[in-house]
Design an enzyme around this catalytic site. Structure first.
Site, short mmCIF file in Angstrom:
data_model
loop_
_atom_site.label_atom_id
_atom_site.label_comp_id
_atom_site.label_asym_id
_atom_site.label_seq_id
_atom_site.Cartn_x
_atom_site.Cartn_y
_atom_site.Cartn_z
N ASN A 48 0.80 -1.24 0.00
CA ASN A 48 0.00 0.00 0.00
C ASN A 48 0.83 1.29 0.00
OD1 ASN A 48 0.79 -0.53 2.64
ND2 ASN A 48 -1.11 0.22 3.53
N GLU B 181 4.83 -4.31 11.98
CA GLU B 181 3.86 -3.23 11.68
C GLU B 181 2.68 -3.89 10.98
OE1 GLU B 181 3.97 -0.12 12.51
OE2 GLU B 181 6.05 0.27 13.02
N CYS C 53 -3.29 0.87 6.76
CA CYS C 53 -3.30 0.07 8.00
C CYS C 53 -3.95 0.78 9.17
CB CYS C 53 -1.86 -0.27 8.36
SG CYS C 53 -0.79 1.18 8.41
N GLU D 236 8.33 2.59 14.03
CA GLU D 236 9.04 3.24 12.93
C GLU D 236 8.94 4.74 13.16
OE1 GLU D 236 7.34 1.17 9.41
OE2 GLU D 236 9.20 0.02 9.49
N1 LIG Z 1 1.26 -1.15 10.57
C1 LIG Z 1 1.74 -0.68 9.44
O1 LIG Z 1 2.61 0.19 9.41
C2 LIG Z 1 1.22 -1.20 8.12
C3 LIG Z 1 1.48 -0.48 6.96
C4 LIG Z 1 0.99 -0.96 5.74
C5 LIG Z 1 0.24 -2.14 5.69
N2 LIG Z 1 0.00 -2.82 6.84
C6 LIG Z 1 -0.84 -4.03 6.80
O2 LIG Z 1 -0.47 -4.85 5.70
C7 LIG Z 1 -1.57 -5.61 5.24
C8 LIG Z 1 -1.68 -5.49 3.75
O3 LIG Z 1 -0.47 -5.82 3.15
P1 LIG Z 1 -0.20 -7.20 2.42
O4 LIG Z 1 -1.47 -7.72 1.85
O5 LIG Z 1 0.96 -6.98 1.52
O6 LIG Z 1 0.25 -8.13 3.66
P2 LIG Z 1 0.83 -9.62 3.62
O7 LIG Z 1 1.01 -10.01 5.04
O8 LIG Z 1 0.05 -10.49 2.73
O9 LIG Z 1 2.26 -9.46 2.91
C9 LIG Z 1 3.23 -8.56 3.39
C10 LIG Z 1 4.59 -9.01 2.90
O10 LIG Z 1 4.93 -10.25 3.49
C11 LIG Z 1 5.39 -11.15 2.50
N3 LIG Z 1 5.11 -12.51 2.97
C12 LIG Z 1 3.95 -13.20 2.83
N4 LIG Z 1 4.06 -14.40 3.44
C13 LIG Z 1 5.30 -14.46 3.98
C14 LIG Z 1 6.01 -15.43 4.73
N5 LIG Z 1 5.45 -16.60 5.07
N6 LIG Z 1 7.27 -15.16 5.11
C15 LIG Z 1 7.85 -13.98 4.81
N7 LIG Z 1 7.22 -13.01 4.08
C16 LIG Z 1 5.98 -13.25 3.68
C17 LIG Z 1 4.65 -10.71 1.26
O11 LIG Z 1 5.26 -11.18 0.10
C18 LIG Z 1 4.70 -9.21 1.40
O12 LIG Z 1 5.95 -8.70 0.98
C19 LIG Z 1 -2.78 -5.05 5.96
O13 LIG Z 1 -3.15 -5.90 7.02
C20 LIG Z 1 -2.26 -3.72 6.50
O14 LIG Z 1 -2.97 -3.25 7.62
C21 LIG Z 1 0.48 -2.38 8.04
C1 LIG Z 2 0.99 7.71 6.03
N1 LIG Z 2 -0.14 7.05 6.64
C2 LIG Z 2 -1.37 7.51 5.99
C3 LIG Z 2 -0.21 7.41 8.05
C4 LIG Z 2 -0.08 5.61 6.44
C5 LIG Z 2 1.06 4.92 7.11
C6 LIG Z 2 1.24 3.48 6.63
C7 LIG Z 2 0.04 2.61 6.76
O1 LIG Z 2 -0.44 1.83 5.97
#
Ligand SMILES: NC(=O)c1ccc[n+]([C@@H]2O[C@H](COP(=O)([O-])OP(=O)(O)OC[C@H]3O[C@@H](n4cnc5c(N)ncnc54)[C@H](O)[C@@H]3O)[C@@H](O)[C@H]2O)c1
Ligand SMILES: C[N+](C)(C)CCCC=O
Length: 497
Positions: free
Chosen positions: A160, A257, A291, A471
């Site tokens: 994202n 995260e 997220c 972060e």
């Molecule tokens: N807290 C934060 O800062 C933050 C920021 C952005 C997105 N997110 C979260 O991310 C999610 C969406 O992202 P997504 O669909 O890419 O998530 P995802 O967990 O499907 O994948 C994230 C990453 O992990 C890798 N991955 C998948 N399985 C793995 C494994 N078994 N071992 C190692 N790596 C693996 C993927 O290839 C990808 O690069 C949402 O839940 C969102 O809330 C959190």
């Molecule tokens: C910059 N924002 C909007 C706070 C998003 C941080 C990363 C989350 O997905």
């Protein structure tokens, strides 16, 4: 990239980056397709890096680490500062790449690139100020501490915020003297390469920031590698659990995260105009694929009708379409299956008794080249209850659930009744209530009278299942370094033997 328009980009160059250059992986654990969400076109087919390629990337990062760890903080800061300058200089080209590969509007992508170079600049500034302490002990003996890097760190990103995530991980990692191997999501492989090239041109030793493409299998090779000292992961809770499990086997520190289902609480004494704007910002950036989005919007009973009417009016005005056009504010979702998943949540919300006040439908822009893109209208749900699926689960799409509340105590109970804890927001003019509520909310970030702003100076991260570690902010230095204590004897050794 600078002259790109939607529907024209194809990826021709290799997508791995190792030892200071783009390379094809030496082996592969399969392939993945990367799309342009605006048109549904395949823009790249990835070779997912296999174990041999991961080994080479780790070796290259280890070699670079040996050079980098010996540099002073000031020297590291100079490289990061030059990289920040280059990101700023190339802002438009990077933002265009991000928009093509992710689908977010160019307007938003530019803001993401701003938060990215700001992050590099911030940690460039901190690099020289990292220091231990000197402690005087009896009889002239003393001790001191050294803040030392961990070694080769792995960053694994979500799709994202592809470029921003790569910067939020690599800037503090490199500032502390580590090397990093970054694995982007296979959906968004492109922009991390631009960062890798910038680091090299800015003076980072070859191998200091490598990019390895692939999915789960590649991620596992990276996490399990014995020379990887730390994993920083951004993604979903289920994957986060797997990362933690793998890292536990190597006793490796992890930053997680993860996802969220954050509450946004709007009291009747708020500035309504700001609260409405806040609710839109809390729900519809990057097509709702954020997220920390405040997707459970609790509105005090006295103003719920007025609030809802205004939110619907402003949501109807959001311009959906070609994300590279200047006046677009909502582009396509990341891919077809994800669009179907989000629409599925809306269907189940209706079945469970929610009312769709606006949107929630697939959308076809008038431009024929966008016909196969993954667009939908942003959705406002009312008559929601706390036990509905749309209120409990992370949808990760443009879907706002509005819930009514009466008292502060009641809304706090309901807001905290979730396994997530990434963010929360409160809109009120009552300064005491604002701080009282922020103190009670179980979330890593609490916004008062705004939402989804993320200045690099402030730490960002989760409570509960939204993860741990942070972060941004000064504190992140602690997540990318380790403390060594040195004892210095100034007298003779006293031995009982
Ligand atoms: N807290 C934060 O800062 C933050 C920021 C952005 C997105 N997110 C979260 O991310 C999610 C969406 O992202 P997504 O669909 O890419 O998530 P995802 O967990 O499907 O994948 C994230 C990453 O992990 C890798 N991955 C998948 N399985 C793995 C494994 N078994 N071992 C190692 N790596 C693996 C993927 O290839 C990808 O690069 C949402 O839940 C969102 O809330 C959190
Ligand atoms: C910059 N924002 C909007 C706070 C998003 C941080 C990363 C989350 O997905």
């Amino acid at each position: 990239v600078a002259a790109m328009s939607t529907g024209t980009f194809v990826q021709l160059e290799p997508l791995n980056y190792r030892g200071g250059a783009r390379v094809e992986p030496v082996d592969s654990s399969g392939t993945e397709k990367a799309f342009e969400p605006a048109t549904g076109r395949v823009i790249a087919t990835l070779q997912c890096s296999g174990e041999n390629e991961v080994n080479l990337a780790v070796k290259s990062a280890k070699d670079a680490f040996e050079i980098w760890r010996k540099k002073s903080g000031m020297e590291r800061g100079q490289v990061l500062l030059e990289a920040a300058r280059m990101v700023k200089e190339q802002k438009d080209a990077i933002a265009i790449m991000e928009t093509i590969n992710n689908g977010k509007s160019i307007f938003e992508a530019r803001l993401d690139i701003d938060t990215s170079w700001q992050c590099l600049e911030y940690y460039a500034g901190l690099a020289a100020s990292m220091a231990g302490e000197h402690v005087q002990l009896p009889n002239g003996s003393f001790g001191y501490t050294r803040r030392e890097p961990l070694g080769v760190c792995v960053g694994i990103g979500a799709w994202n915020y592809p470029f921003q995530i790569a910067c939020w991980k690599s800037a503090p990692a490199l500032a502390c003297g580590n090397a990093m191997i970054f694995k982007p999501s296979p959906f968004t492989p492109m922009s991390a390469l631009l960062l890798a090239e910038i680091y090299t041109k800015a003076g980072a030793p070859p191998g200091l920031f490598n990019v390895v493409q692939g999915g789960a299998a590649t991620g596992q090779f990276l996490c399990q590698h014995r020379h990887v000292a730390k994993v920083s992961f951004t993604g979903s809770v289920p994957t986060g659990m797997k990362i933690m499990e793998m890292s536990s086997k190597g006793i490796k520190p992890v930053t997680l995260e993860l996802g969220g289902k954050s509450p946004l609480i709007i009291f009747s004494d708020c500035d309504l105009e700001n609260a409405v704007k806040g609710a839109l910002v809390a729900n519809f950036l990057t097509q709702g694929q954020v997220c920390c989005n405040g997707t459970r919007v609790f509105v005090q009973k006295e103003i719920i009708d007025k609030f809802t009417k205004e939110v619907v009016k402003q949501t109807q005005n959001i311009r959906i379409g070609d994300p590279l056009l200047e006046d677009t504010r909502m582009g396509p979702l990341i891919n077809g299956p994800h669009l179907e998943r989000v629409l599925g949540f809306i269907k189940s919300a209706k079945e469970e008794g929610a009312t769709v006040l606006y949107g929630g439908e697939p959308y076809e822009p008038t431009d024929p080249k966008l016909k196969h893109g993954y667009y939908m209208t942003p959705c406002i749900l009312t008559n929601c209850r706390d036990d509905m699926t749309c209120v409990r689960e992370e949808i990760f799409g443009p879907v706002m659930s509005i819930l009514s509340f009466k008292t502060e105590a009641e809304v706090l109970d309901r807001a905290n009744d979730t396994t997530f804890g990434l963010a929360a927001g409160v809109f009120t003019r009552d300064i005491q209530r604002a701080h009282r509520v922020a103190a009670e909310l179980q979330a890593g970030t609490c916004y008062i009278n705004n939402y989804n702003v993320s200045p690099v100076e402030l730490p960002f991260g989760g409570y509960k299942k939204s993860g741990f570690g942070r972060e941004n902010g000064r504190v992140t230095i602690e997540y990318y370094s380790q403390l060594k204590t040195v004892y210095v004897e100034m007298g003779d050794v006293e031995s009982p033997f």
